[in-house]
Design a protein around this motif. Sequence first.
Motif, PDB file in Angstrom:
ATOM      1  N   GLN A 253       5.445   6.810  -0.112  1.00 13.76           N
ATOM      2  CA  GLN A 253       5.687   6.095   1.137  1.00 13.76           C
ATOM      3  C   GLN A 253       5.026   4.725   1.094  1.00 13.76           C
ATOM      4  OE1 GLN A 253       4.262   8.145   4.611  1.00 13.76           O
ATOM      5  NE2 GLN A 253       4.960   6.558   6.037  1.00 13.76           N
ATOM      6  N   ASP A 254       5.758   3.742   1.520  1.00  9.32           N
ATOM      7  CA  ASP A 254       5.280   2.348   1.541  1.00  9.32           C
ATOM      8  C   ASP A 254       4.791   2.038   2.950  1.00  9.32           C
ATOM      9  OD1 ASP A 254       4.853  -0.361   1.497  1.00  9.32           O
ATOM     10  OD2 ASP A 254       6.587  -0.818   0.259  1.00  9.32           O
ATOM     11  N   PHE A 255       3.481   1.729   3.079  1.00 11.58           N
ATOM     12  CA  PHE A 255       2.911   1.446   4.396  1.00 11.58           C
ATOM     13  C   PHE A 255       2.958  -0.036   4.760  1.00 11.58           C
ATOM     14  CE2 PHE A 255       0.676   5.279   2.816  1.00 11.58           C
ATOM     15  CZ  PHE A 255       1.081   6.178   3.786  1.00 11.58           C
TER      16      PHE A 255
ATOM     17  N   LEU B 100      -2.129   0.264  -4.806  1.00 12.65           N
ATOM     18  CA  LEU B 100      -1.518  -1.035  -4.496  1.00 12.65           C
ATOM     19  C   LEU B 100      -0.501  -1.328  -5.581  1.00 12.65           C
ATOM     20  CD1 LEU B 100      -4.682  -3.071  -3.413  1.00 12.65           C
ATOM     21  CD2 LEU B 100      -2.868  -2.187  -1.931  1.00 12.65           C
ATOM     22  N   ASP B 101       0.704  -1.716  -5.158  1.00 12.29           N
ATOM     23  CA  ASP B 101       1.784  -1.919  -6.120  1.00 12.29           C
ATOM     24  C   ASP B 101       2.617  -3.134  -5.715  1.00 12.29           C
ATOM     25  OD1 ASP B 101       3.518  -1.561  -8.205  1.00 12.29           O
ATOM     26  OD2 ASP B 101       4.785  -0.119  -7.122  1.00 12.29           O
TER      27      ASP B 101
ATOM     28  N   TYR C  81      -8.498  -3.113  -7.863  1.00 10.20           N
ATOM     29  CA  TYR C  81      -7.120  -3.559  -8.075  1.00 10.20           C
ATOM     30  C   TYR C  81      -7.109  -4.755  -9.020  1.00 10.20           C
ATOM     31  CZ  TYR C  81      -2.614  -5.756  -7.058  1.00 10.20           C
ATOM     32  OH  TYR C  81      -1.369  -6.335  -7.169  1.00 10.20           O
ATOM     33  N   PHE C  82      -6.288  -4.606 -10.079  1.00  9.94           N
ATOM     34  CA  PHE C  82      -6.063  -5.700 -11.032  1.00  9.94           C
ATOM     35  C   PHE C  82      -4.670  -6.264 -10.787  1.00  9.94           C
ATOM     36  CE2 PHE C  82      -9.245  -3.050 -13.026  1.00  9.94           C
ATOM     37  CZ  PHE C  82     -10.122  -3.942 -13.608  1.00  9.94           C
TER      38      PHE C  82
ATOM     39  N   LEU D 236       0.861  -1.174   0.000  1.00  5.50           N
ATOM     40  CA  LEU D 236       0.000   0.000   0.000  1.00  5.50           C
ATOM     41  C   LEU D 236       0.908   1.238   0.000  1.00  5.50           C
ATOM     42  CD1 LEU D 236      -2.957   1.003   0.152  1.00  5.50           C
ATOM     43  CD2 LEU D 236      -2.680   1.086   2.653  1.00  5.50           C
ATOM     44  N   VAL D 237       0.805   2.044  -1.052  1.00  7.68           N
ATOM     45  CA  VAL D 237       1.755   3.128  -1.294  1.00  7.68           C
ATOM     46  C   VAL D 237       1.010   4.466  -1.409  1.00  7.68           C
ATOM     47  CG1 VAL D 237       3.555   3.994  -2.840  1.00  7.68           C
ATOM     48  CG2 VAL D 237       3.314   1.540  -2.476  1.00  7.68           C
TER      49      VAL D 237
END
Length: 563
Positions: free
Chosen positions: A366-368, A464-465, A436-437, A359-360
Amino acid sequence: MLQEVIAFKNTKCECGHQNPVGTVLCEACGRPLEEEDRESTEVLEMRYDGMARRSQRVNPNFIDRIWNFFSSVKIAVYMIILTLIGSMLGSIFPQESTFLNVDPSTYYKDTYGTWGLVYYKLGLTHTYESWWFILLLVMIGASLIICSLDRVLPLYKALTKQRILKHMQFLTRQRVVYQGPVGGTVEDWMKQVSAPIKKKGYRVYTDGNALLAEKYRFSRWGPYVIHIGLIIFLLAVLARGLPGLKMDQHIPFPEGEIKHIPDTSFYLKNEKFTVEYYTQEEMPEEFRNKGKTLPKLFNTQATLYQCTADCDDPTKEPKLEEVTKHNIQVNDPLDYKGLMAYQFDYDMTPILRAVSPSLVDVKTGQDFGKFKLDIRNPQRNYTVGDYSLELKEKYNDFGLDENGKPVTKTPNPNAPAFLFLIKGPDLPAAGVQYIYFPKEIDKERFQQDAINTKLNGGSAPLMLDVKGMENVDFSLSTSYLNIRVDKVMPFIWIGASIVMLGLVLGFYWQHRRIWLRIDDGMLTLGAHTNKNWFGIRREISAILKKMNLDVDEKSMDNGGKNA
């Protein structure tokens, strides 16, 4: 009733024996009972020794008529012919059960044209499961049972209650007959002739001036042993249609997954699937340099598990115990306690199983944190840092309907998509929606960012990444296995073995009987066998030669074909 009483009285023989209605030859002395038959000189019909059968009742009632229908050999032959014709028709084109993921309503027409469409419309594409084919098998089974009962009881009675002294007309109307004078006393001649007869393998019984020699009686039961085997065989075939006794399914097993085998307590894991291809040099001449690839070897490294606890509780993970491992190849199936797994087909298309997206923050990067998203069985809620993600919708095969609303086109995870409601710091109290795909190609194809912008009335603040392939779990291939369970197959083999035993009994031995009596120094001999008349004549000629009676074996042939 009166007619039956009259008929009953008319069956009494001159020897004093009372015979049942329908008896042709006296059960005791063998004398023909019908006046017309007594005046004839034709060879006697020795079928069941002239015993009456139930199907020969004079005044049959409704049940008797049903019995007579199924006891008829002619009717049985017709039913067998109809069954064979049905089997032939069912073999013209492949049956529906032989295909995997095929629509029969279009396949037969597309593949075989008009004849294929007619074949499908007539229902011949599932001949062996059709009601009429099963009914024919049931009727053949009923015919076998009734035919056997109708004939085996009179035959048993005839063979176990044989009278040694037979009527002179019974002896002289056999197919093998000899009459001639003999010297000495009756007792001495009987003792002398018993020795060579016994040497031929006969059992000898004497009663005063009469003798009965018999061997290979058991061969008469050969046809009925065949009937018993066929009845067991047919019952086993019909039982395969009952639930739980037979399974024949083609099931896909993605590499690396444990999958439950339906209607069983077993689970199978495809540890690894490999396929080898023929090189150009190894290919047959007609396939070389034509751009074709031919598989040489399929191999599924399989592990079979059995559920030992929590098998039927969907809220708990079943407890599995490994029972066997096997490399499944073509013609080398996994075999465990009647469960067979055959290599059938494969698909080398990778299948996404799970991703671990982070989750960015879109603006700061920032990456949570990240979480694991199972494609087939995702959780309802996830927590990432200070944020919560609630799964609102799941689409296995994403698409849009005619109104532009998202739908799942198929249950297969071809284009998975997940709609989350994200709540947390710096977000509206109601949260933001985010679709999200997991597949990159689907993100572009369905314009993930545009959808999220439309859902939130502006750009989504979070995304989402998946950062690298180490966060992706996918199956490289899918192995299609043919799972078979056939609990009735042992009974089919038992039935087939009994049929073979009956064939051996009937083909390799012949029931032979020799009756003789001496009246005032005159010997009268009659003999009967169910086949191989040359053999019994040769035996009798040899026996008489031992008694100094030189008789040409051909001269004993009384002719006739009814015997």
